[in-house]
Design an enzyme around this catalytic site. Structure first.
Site, PDB file in Angstrom:
ATOM      1  N   ALA A 178       2.371   1.286 -18.671  1.00 17.83           N
ATOM      2  CA  ALA A 178       2.558   1.308 -20.126  1.00 17.83           C
ATOM      3  C   ALA A 178       4.184   0.922 -20.611  1.00 17.83           C
ATOM      4  CB  ALA A 178       2.489   2.838 -20.647  1.00 17.83           C
ATOM      5  N   SER A 179       4.661   0.401 -19.758  1.00 19.61           N
ATOM      6  CA  SER A 179       6.189  -0.118 -19.770  1.00 19.61           C
ATOM      7  C   SER A 179       6.215  -1.486 -20.867  1.00 19.61           C
ATOM      8  CB  SER A 179       7.046  -0.323 -18.602  1.00 19.61           C
ATOM      9  OG  SER A 179       6.187  -1.216 -17.917  1.00 19.61           O
TER      10      SER A 179
ATOM     11  N   TYR B  48      -8.662 -11.519  -8.415  1.00 20.33           N
ATOM     12  CA  TYR B  48      -8.537 -10.716  -9.839  1.00 20.33           C
ATOM     13  C   TYR B  48      -9.878 -10.437 -10.601  1.00 20.33           C
ATOM     14  CZ  TYR B  48      -6.855  -9.722 -14.746  1.00 20.33           C
ATOM     15  OH  TYR B  48      -6.736  -9.138 -15.913  1.00 20.33           O
TER      16      TYR B  48
ATOM     17  N   ALA C 184     -12.577 -10.251  -9.223  1.00 19.45           N
ATOM     18  CA  ALA C 184     -13.440  -9.152  -8.207  1.00 19.45           C
ATOM     19  C   ALA C 184     -12.940  -7.950  -8.486  1.00 19.45           C
ATOM     20  CB  ALA C 184     -13.479  -9.450  -6.858  1.00 19.45           C
TER      21      ALA C 184
ATOM     22  N   VAL D  11       0.826   2.574  -8.909  1.00 15.05           N
ATOM     23  CA  VAL D  11      -0.575   3.295  -8.807  1.00 15.05           C
ATOM     24  C   VAL D  11      -1.565   3.004  -7.581  1.00 15.05           C
ATOM     25  CG1 VAL D  11      -0.875   3.631 -11.233  1.00 15.05           C
ATOM     26  CG2 VAL D  11      -1.589   1.151 -10.166  1.00 15.05           C
TER      27      VAL D  11
HETATM   28  P1  NAP Z   1       1.508  -7.002 -18.423  1.00 19.32           P
HETATM   29  O1  NAP Z   1       2.101  -7.397 -19.736  1.00 19.32           O
HETATM   30  O2  NAP Z   1       1.865  -7.922 -17.419  1.00 19.32           O
HETATM   31  O3  NAP Z   1       1.755  -5.482 -18.045  1.00 19.32           O
HETATM   32  C1  NAP Z   1       1.411  -5.192 -16.820  1.00 19.32           C
HETATM   33  C2  NAP Z   1       1.812  -3.558 -16.853  1.00 19.32           C
HETATM   34  O4  NAP Z   1       1.311  -2.981 -15.676  1.00 19.32           O
HETATM   35  C3  NAP Z   1       3.194  -3.359 -16.678  1.00 19.32           C
HETATM   36  O5  NAP Z   1       3.434  -2.151 -17.532  1.00 19.32           O
HETATM   37  C4  NAP Z   1       3.574  -2.884 -15.347  1.00 19.32           C
HETATM   38  O6  NAP Z   1       4.502  -2.133 -15.188  1.00 19.32           O
HETATM   39  C5  NAP Z   1       2.292  -2.359 -14.806  1.00 19.32           C
HETATM   40  N1  NAP Z   1       2.109  -2.217 -13.491  1.00 19.32           N
HETATM   41  C6  NAP Z   1       2.198  -3.533 -12.655  1.00 19.32           C
HETATM   42  N2  NAP Z   1       1.786  -3.141 -11.419  1.00 19.32           N
HETATM   43  C7  NAP Z   1       1.930  -1.425 -11.347  1.00 19.32           C
HETATM   44  C8  NAP Z   1       1.708  -0.628 -10.281  1.00 19.32           C
HETATM   45  N3  NAP Z   1       1.729  -1.240  -9.288  1.00 19.32           N
HETATM   46  N4  NAP Z   1       1.753   0.701 -10.737  1.00 19.32           N
HETATM   47  C9  NAP Z   1       1.980   0.869 -12.123  1.00 19.32           C
HETATM   48  N5  NAP Z   1       2.237   0.303 -12.855  1.00 19.32           N
HETATM   49  C10 NAP Z   1       2.161  -1.334 -12.612  1.00 19.32           C
HETATM   50  O7  NAP Z   1      -0.032  -7.006 -18.347  1.00 19.32           O
HETATM   51  P2  NAP Z   1      -0.971  -6.869 -19.870  1.00 19.32           P
HETATM   52  O8  NAP Z   1      -1.510  -7.972 -20.121  1.00 19.32           O
HETATM   53  O9  NAP Z   1      -0.615  -5.885 -20.505  1.00 19.32           O
HETATM   54  O10 NAP Z   1      -2.336  -6.064 -19.095  1.00 19.32           O
HETATM   55  C11 NAP Z   1      -2.707  -4.814 -19.076  1.00 19.32           C
HETATM   56  C12 NAP Z   1      -4.135  -4.697 -18.314  1.00 19.32           C
HETATM   57  O11 NAP Z   1      -5.083  -5.426 -19.226  1.00 19.32           O
HETATM   58  C13 NAP Z   1      -4.154  -5.170 -16.882  1.00 19.32           C
HETATM   59  O12 NAP Z   1      -4.931  -4.291 -16.018  1.00 19.32           O
HETATM   60  C14 NAP Z   1      -4.728  -6.586 -17.176  1.00 19.32           C
HETATM   61  O13 NAP Z   1      -5.566  -6.956 -16.088  1.00 19.32           O
HETATM   62  C15 NAP Z   1      -5.614  -6.402 -18.319  1.00 19.32           C
HETATM   63  N6  NAP Z   1      -5.995  -7.495 -19.141  1.00 19.32           N
HETATM   64  C16 NAP Z   1      -5.160  -8.340 -19.526  1.00 19.32           C
HETATM   65  C17 NAP Z   1      -5.464  -9.502 -20.356  1.00 19.32           C
HETATM   66  C18 NAP Z   1      -4.544 -10.534 -21.037  1.00 19.32           C
HETATM   67  O14 NAP Z   1      -4.899 -11.423 -21.318  1.00 19.32           O
HETATM   68  N7  NAP Z   1      -3.311  -9.977 -21.127  1.00 19.32           N
HETATM   69  C19 NAP Z   1      -6.718  -9.704 -20.363  1.00 19.32           C
HETATM   70  C20 NAP Z   1      -7.628  -8.778 -19.757  1.00 19.32           C
HETATM   71  C21 NAP Z   1      -7.458  -7.947 -19.180  1.00 19.32           C
HETATM   72  P3  NAP Z   1       6.101  -2.431 -14.636  1.00 19.32           P
HETATM   73  O15 NAP Z   1       6.394  -3.526 -15.557  1.00 19.32           O
HETATM   74  O16 NAP Z   1       6.836  -1.024 -14.925  1.00 19.32           O
HETATM   75  O17 NAP Z   1       6.033  -2.935 -13.082  1.00 19.32           O
END
Ligand code: NAP
Length: 244
Positions: free
Chosen positions: A10-11, A152, A154, A61
């Protein structure tokens, strides 16, 4: 007593928007982060302008011990966890054959096992109190598959199966488990895309825009509300119509 939500990752991006949206509705929020501690603190400051019911928790996580330690700490700080949003995720673009086994295992660990670690740790109390809400953030690529994002895709398909099976298993304890399947959302995860890539994608999206983190946060807000009390085991596409 307000409900308590844990939002992983959630950062930044979607998770950040979910935490803000839930906090604005009076839900206490536990903000999980991994590496972006400054951004997590900034979010906490923003939320603390209107409620004290929030805190930040560092944990990877994919690490079962770190997750269970974090969950015990949240339960001791807030008394319980009613809602778990498994949002933390990583992506990597490239050919499947170029991906190392370490990169593959890390992605499975964060995107899929991470959600399992959180569910395993929050469920005992949810089952005890016979109430709870779990939301898993998958992806449209988990539904249709993406070239150059094979692992990803999968992991995200795995989250869909996990959601359906877990929903059946815990429904007798009145716990609902649902999944959101976002399309293309404007976050750091898509920062590698050029403007012309984005324009091309928009052309393929029936609603003619890419999604915002808030679009996903609103869907989470709905699924955890009483308005959705008869919905479990479902995959809600929030994608502007790109996958129908
Ligand atoms: P993002 O902006 O890259 O943010 C990813 C978040 O996940 C960050 O807060 C990061 O925290 C956290 N994270 C990564 N590795 C972690 C770990 N090992 N433990 C705890 N936290 C971790 O990505 P987003 O676009 O917001 O994506 C959020 C979710 O939506 C993901 O599951 C992604 O696959 C899904 N999603 C995104 C999209 C898209 O188009 N953006 C589309 C479909 C699905 P830190 O920065 O603190 O490490």
């Amino acid at each position: 007593m307000s409900r308590v939500a844990l939002i992983t990752g959630a950062s930044r991006g979607i998770g950040r928007s979910i935490a803000l949206e839930l906090a604005k509705t009076g839900i206490s929020v536990a903000i999980n982060y991994y590496s972006s501690s400054e951004k997590a603190k900034e979010l906490l400051d923003e939320i603390r302008c209107f409620t004290q019911n929030a805190n930040i928790y560092k944990a990877d996580v994919s690490n079962e011990f770190e997750v269970s330690t974090m969950i015990h700490k949240i339960e001791s700080d807030f008394g319980k966890i009613d809602i778990a949003v498994n949002n933390a995720g990583i992506s990597q673009i490239g050919l499947f054959t170029d991906m190392t086994s370490n990169e593959r295992d890390r992605m499975i660990g964060v995107n899929l096992i991470g959600a399992m670690n959180v569910c395993k740790a929050v469920l005992p109390n949810m089952i005890h109190y016979k109430c709870g809400n779990i939301i898993n953030i998958s992806s449209m690529w988990g539904e249709v598959g993406a070239s150059c994002e094979v692992v990803y895709s999968a992991t995200k398909a795995g989250l869909i199966g996990f959601t359906k099976a877990l929903a059946k298993e815990v429904a007798p304890s009145r716990i609902r488990v649902n999944c959101i399947s976002p399309g293309i959302i404007d976050t750091d995860m898509n920062s590698e895309l050029s403007q012309s890539d984005i324009d091309e994608l928009i052309n393929d999206i029936p609603l003619k825009r890419i999604g915002t983190p808030k679009d996903i946060a609103k869907a989470v807000k709905f699924l955890i509300s009483d308005e959705a009390s008869y919905i479990t085991g479902q995959i809600l596409g929030v994608n502007g119509g790109i996958v129908i």
